[in-house]
Design a protein around this motif. Structure first.
Motif, PDB file in Angstrom:
ATOM      1  N   MET A  32     -49.505  96.600  48.016  1.00 31.12           N
ATOM      2  CA  MET A  32     -48.998  95.300  47.679  1.00 31.12           C
ATOM      3  C   MET A  32     -48.215  94.790  48.891  1.00 31.12           C
ATOM      4  O   MET A  32     -47.262  95.433  49.321  1.00 31.12           O
ATOM      5  CB  MET A  32     -48.100  95.430  46.439  1.00 31.12           C
ATOM      6  N   CYS A  33     -48.599  93.673  49.425  1.00 25.72           N
ATOM      7  CA  CYS A  33     -47.933  93.106  50.601  1.00 25.72           C
ATOM      8  C   CYS A  33     -47.029  91.946  50.190  1.00 25.72           C
ATOM      9  O   CYS A  33     -47.403  91.132  49.346  1.00 25.72           O
ATOM     10  CB  CYS A  33     -48.964  92.607  51.598  1.00 25.72           C
ATOM     11  N   TYR A  34     -45.852  91.894  50.784  1.00 22.44           N
ATOM     12  CA  TYR A  34     -44.908  90.814  50.505  1.00 22.44           C
ATOM     13  C   TYR A  34     -44.040  90.601  51.738  1.00 22.44           C
ATOM     14  O   TYR A  34     -43.908  91.477  52.590  1.00 22.44           O
ATOM     15  CB  TYR A  34     -44.046  91.138  49.284  1.00 22.44           C
ATOM     16  N   GLU A  75     -40.556  87.261  46.899  1.00 24.56           N
ATOM     17  CA  GLU A  75     -42.007  87.313  46.771  1.00 24.56           C
ATOM     18  C   GLU A  75     -42.441  88.583  46.035  1.00 24.56           C
ATOM     19  O   GLU A  75     -43.335  88.545  45.192  1.00 24.56           O
ATOM     20  CB  GLU A  75     -42.674  87.249  48.140  1.00 24.56           C
ATOM     21  N   LEU A  76     -41.784  89.709  46.326  1.00 21.71           N
ATOM     22  CA  LEU A  76     -42.077  90.959  45.623  1.00 21.71           C
ATOM     23  C   LEU A  76     -41.808  90.800  44.136  1.00 21.71           C
ATOM     24  O   LEU A  76     -42.615  91.207  43.298  1.00 21.71           O
ATOM     25  CB  LEU A  76     -41.249  92.110  46.193  1.00 21.71           C
ATOM     26  N   GLN A  77     -40.694  90.184  43.786  1.00 25.98           N
ATOM     27  CA  GLN A  77     -40.351  89.959  42.384  1.00 25.98           C
ATOM     28  C   GLN A  77     -41.442  89.133  41.695  1.00 25.98           C
ATOM     29  O   GLN A  77     -41.882  89.462  40.594  1.00 25.98           O
ATOM     30  CB  GLN A  77     -39.004  89.248  42.273  1.00 25.98           C
ATOM     31  N   LYS A  78     -41.915  88.088  42.327  1.00 29.42           N
ATOM     32  CA  LYS A  78     -42.972  87.250  41.747  1.00 29.42           C
ATOM     33  C   LYS A  78     -44.271  88.035  41.568  1.00 29.42           C
ATOM     34  O   LYS A  78     -44.943  87.906  40.540  1.00 29.42           O
ATOM     35  CB  LYS A  78     -43.219  86.024  42.619  1.00 29.42           C
ATOM     36  N   LEU A  79     -44.619  88.855  42.560  1.00 29.18           N
ATOM     37  CA  LEU A  79     -45.831  89.670  42.464  1.00 29.18           C
ATOM     38  C   LEU A  79     -45.743  90.663  41.304  1.00 29.18           C
ATOM     39  O   LEU A  79     -46.687  90.838  40.536  1.00 29.18           O
ATOM     40  CB  LEU A  79     -46.069  90.434  43.765  1.00 29.18           C
ATOM     41  N   LEU A  80     -44.597  91.339  41.175  1.00 30.04           N
ATOM     42  CA  LEU A  80     -44.421  92.314  40.101  1.00 30.04           C
ATOM     43  C   LEU A  80     -44.496  91.642  38.734  1.00 30.04           C
ATOM     44  O   LEU A  80     -45.136  92.153  37.811  1.00 30.04           O
ATOM     45  CB  LEU A  80     -43.088  93.043  40.257  1.00 30.04           C
ATOM     46  N   GLU A  81     -43.860  90.483  38.590  1.00 24.26           N
ATOM     47  CA  GLU A  81     -43.889  89.770  37.320  1.00 24.26           C
ATOM     48  C   GLU A  81     -45.291  89.256  37.008  1.00 24.26           C
ATOM     49  O   GLU A  81     -45.735  89.317  35.858  1.00 24.26           O
ATOM     50  CB  GLU A  81     -42.873  88.632  37.338  1.00 24.26           C
ATOM     51  N   ALA A  82     -46.011  88.757  38.019  1.00 25.99           N
ATOM     52  CA  ALA A  82     -47.374  88.267  37.813  1.00 25.99           C
ATOM     53  C   ALA A  82     -48.306  89.391  37.367  1.00 25.99           C
ATOM     54  O   ALA A  82     -49.219  89.165  36.570  1.00 25.99           O
ATOM     55  CB  ALA A  82     -47.895  87.621  39.090  1.00 25.99           C
ATOM     56  N   ARG A  83     -48.069  90.604  37.854  1.00 22.70           N
ATOM     57  CA  ARG A  83     -48.903  91.755  37.492  1.00 22.70           C
ATOM     58  C   ARG A  83     -48.363  92.500  36.284  1.00 22.70           C
ATOM     59  O   ARG A  83     -48.798  93.585  35.949  1.00 22.70           O
ATOM     60  CB  ARG A  83     -49.036  92.689  38.687  1.00 22.70           C
TER      61      ARG A  83
END
Length: 43
Positions: free
Chosen positions: A1-3, A8-16
């Motif tokens: 996972m790239c951020y 941005e990491l928080q958004k990626l984790l929540e989206a997944r």
């Protein structure tokens, strides 16, 4: 996972649909837990 930053990491984790928790204790234990599912058992 790239951020690029923590937001941005928080958004990626929540989206997944990951849940994330920071653990810290007086005995020196500290770190992050990432989970897709979680259960809490009472003892």
């Amino acid at each position: 996972m790239c951020y690029t930053d923590l937001k941005e990491l928080q958004k990626l984790l929540e989206a997944r649909k990951y849940k994330y928790f920071f653990i810290e204790s007086s005995h020196g234990l500290s770190g992050w837990v990432l989970a897709k599912e979680m259960e809490i058992f009472e003892s």
